[in-house]
Design an enzyme around this catalytic site. Structure first.
Site, PDB file in Angstrom:
ATOM      1  N   ILE A   1       1.418   3.710   2.425  1.00 50.17           N
ATOM      2  CA  ILE A   1       2.324   3.891   3.568  1.00 50.17           C
ATOM      3  C   ILE A   1       3.253   2.680   3.713  1.00 50.17           C
ATOM      4  O   ILE A   1       4.452   2.824   3.948  1.00 50.17           O
ATOM      5  CB  ILE A   1       1.527   4.124   4.874  1.00 50.17           C
ATOM      6  CG1 ILE A   1       0.689   5.404   4.742  1.00 50.17           C
ATOM      7  CG2 ILE A   1       2.472   4.222   6.083  1.00 50.17           C
ATOM      8  CD1 ILE A   1      -0.233   5.697   5.914  1.00 50.17           C
TER       9      ILE A   1
ATOM     10  N   TYR B   1     -16.211   2.830  10.097  1.00 49.16           N
ATOM     11  CA  TYR B   1     -14.752   2.760   9.949  1.00 49.16           C
ATOM     12  C   TYR B   1     -14.097   3.082  11.289  1.00 49.16           C
ATOM     13  O   TYR B   1     -13.251   2.328  11.795  1.00 49.16           O
ATOM     14  CB  TYR B   1     -14.305   3.729   8.857  1.00 49.16           C
ATOM     15  CG  TYR B   1     -12.812   3.815   8.670  1.00 49.16           C
ATOM     16  CD1 TYR B   1     -12.045   2.674   8.531  1.00 49.16           C
ATOM     17  CD2 TYR B   1     -12.172   5.053   8.622  1.00 49.16           C
ATOM     18  CE1 TYR B   1     -10.661   2.757   8.354  1.00 49.16           C
ATOM     19  CE2 TYR B   1     -10.807   5.148   8.445  1.00 49.16           C
ATOM     20  CZ  TYR B   1     -10.056   4.002   8.312  1.00 49.16           C
ATOM     21  OH  TYR B   1      -8.700   4.093   8.149  1.00 49.16           O
TER      22      TYR B   1
ATOM     23  N   ASP C   1       0.245  -8.779   1.292  1.00 45.03           N
ATOM     24  CA  ASP C   1      -0.714  -7.787   0.772  1.00 45.03           C
ATOM     25  C   ASP C   1      -1.603  -8.491  -0.247  1.00 45.03           C
ATOM     26  O   ASP C   1      -1.112  -9.283  -1.052  1.00 45.03           O
ATOM     27  CB  ASP C   1       0.053  -6.634   0.100  1.00 45.03           C
ATOM     28  CG  ASP C   1      -0.796  -5.391  -0.068  1.00 45.03           C
ATOM     29  OD1 ASP C   1      -0.402  -4.340   0.448  1.00 45.03           O
ATOM     30  OD2 ASP C   1      -1.869  -5.474  -0.722  1.00 45.03           O
TER      31      ASP C   1
ATOM     32  N   ALA D   1      -1.765  -0.240  13.263  1.00 44.84           N
ATOM     33  CA  ALA D   1      -2.112   1.058  12.680  1.00 44.84           C
ATOM     34  C   ALA D   1      -3.586   1.345  12.884  1.00 44.84           C
ATOM     35  O   ALA D   1      -4.451   0.583  12.462  1.00 44.84           O
ATOM     36  CB  ALA D   1      -1.783   1.074  11.192  1.00 44.84           C
TER      37      ALA D   1
ATOM     38  N   GLY E   1       0.838  -1.201   0.000  1.00 43.94           N
ATOM     39  CA  GLY E   1       0.000   0.000   0.000  1.00 43.94           C
ATOM     40  C   GLY E   1       0.870   1.247   0.000  1.00 43.94           C
ATOM     41  O   GLY E   1       2.101   1.168  -0.030  1.00 43.94           O
TER      42      GLY E   1
ATOM     43  N   THR F   1     -12.983  -6.659   7.120  1.00 41.02           N
ATOM     44  CA  THR F   1     -11.532  -6.629   6.896  1.00 41.02           C
ATOM     45  C   THR F   1     -10.817  -6.086   8.121  1.00 41.02           C
ATOM     46  O   THR F   1      -9.835  -6.650   8.587  1.00 41.02           O
ATOM     47  CB  THR F   1     -11.195  -5.718   5.694  1.00 41.02           C
ATOM     48  OG1 THR F   1     -11.916  -6.190   4.576  1.00 41.02           O
ATOM     49  CG2 THR F   1      -9.710  -5.706   5.380  1.00 41.02           C
TER      50      THR F   1
END
Ligand code: UDP
Length: 320
Positions: free
Chosen positions: A12, A149, A31, A117, A10, A95
């Site tokens: 970052i 979220y 990933d 994160a 991704g 997810t």
């Protein structure tokens, strides 16, 4: 040191992988390329200390095998971007919650250090500026998709801190504020790549709402610097840290800056939130981090100004 970066292809994750390779670490990336892209890691794929696997963190055997190989896990894999969240709430919740659950569970077997994160989104619509790690989280009603979220990432934080408290798993939680830089795509709604792409194409620059809402943007290199410091520091464990900057700008000012810096003829247009996202969409008027805690621990200070951030994104999107 050996590290696993979930979501390492991704935006970052790819910058973090690069920085870790530069300092001599061995990097494993997991990933599924859902929002990441193989192009983000094309330039490091051939590195002898870089390994990558295209798979989802929800695949527990594969995640367990990777976690077993390393000393530290940086869990960045998540559904991100407000547009994606509004359009695919089931995917977002599943997810984020199950991904973190899987990573923590397998890391716990051999007590591997986990950097989890999270996001400034967890502060929700709090107006208690600047946001401190121990501030209250203020979320909206459950029928407003955006808040799912924040809620999913807040559950991730609770779970991570619970593993630390109950099982002594060394977990560090980081709340990333608006992060910007090369390789970030505007596809999932992020404002700076969106504005720059629109300005370069001569298309209208779309400011949502009335444009008075503000954000503080941090260059990805500063965010990576913060992450590196927390990966290494023994006293970071069991704690939550904001990573961001305090240079606040309204979306209207930002649009004007982008237009001027690209010398674009694009007009700046206001788009109501319900048209941009969905009926009843709630935005936060301001979002400013208190970064005193990470500064005290590792001497973190953002170094890249908004103008420099914009220059870098403009150069990147002009070339691609
Ligand atoms: N935004 C905008 N135009 C766009 C995309 C986003 O005005 O084309 C606004 C959005 O409504 C928000 C801010 O820019 O107020 C930052 O949005 P982004 O999705 O980048 O991050 P957020 O801070 O919402 O997570």
């Amino acid at each position: 040191m050996k590290l696993l970066i979930t979501g390492g292809a991704g935006f970052i994750g790819s910058h973090l992988s690069e920085a870790l390779l530069e300092r001599g670490d061995e990097v494993y990336v997991l990933d599924d390329l859902s929002t990441g892209s193989i192009e983000n890691i094309d330039h490091i794929k051939g590195h002898e200390r870089f390994h990558y696997t295209i798979d989802n963190v929800l695949n527990r055997p594969s995640t367990a095998e990777h976690v077993d190989r390393v000393d530290v896990v940086v869990h960045l894999a998540a559904a991100v971007g407000v547009r994606l969240i509004v359009e695919s709430p089931v995917h977002t919740i599943e997810t984020n919650v199950h991904g973190t659950e899987t990573v923590l569970r397998v890391a716990n077997k051999k007590k591997k250090r986990v950097i989890l994160a999270s996001t400034s989104e967890v502060y929700g619509k709090s107006t208690d500026i600047p946001f401190r790690e121990d501030s209250d989280l203020v979320l909206g009603a459950t029928h407003k998709g955006r808040w799912s979220y924040a809620c999913s990432k807040a559950i991730d934080e609770f779970l991570g801190l619970a593993y630390y408290k109950e099982k002594k798993l060394p977990v560090v939680v980081v709340r990333l504020f608006n992060t910007v830089g090369p390789r970030q795509t505007g596809r999932y709604g992020m404002v700076i790549p969106n504005f720059v792409r629109q300005a370069l194409a001569g298309e209208p620059i779309t400011v949502f709402g009335d444009g008075t809402q503000s954000r503080c943007f941090t260059d990805v290199s500063d965010v990576v610097g913060g992450l590196l410091g927390l990966i290494d520091h023994p006293d970071a464990v069991g704690e939550v840290f904001n990573i961001g900057s305090q240079q606040e700008v309204s979306m209207m000012e930002l649009a004007e800056k982008v237009k001027a810096m690209t010398k674009s003829k694009s007009e700046i247009v206001l788009v109501p939130y319900e048209e941009a996202y969905e009926e009843g969409f709630e935005d936060m008027p301001r979002r400013v981090p208190d970064t005193g805690k990470i500064e005290k621990l590792i001497g973190y200070k953002p170094t890249v100004s908004l103008e420099q951030i914009l220059e870098r994104v403009i150069a990147y999107l002009s070339d691609s």
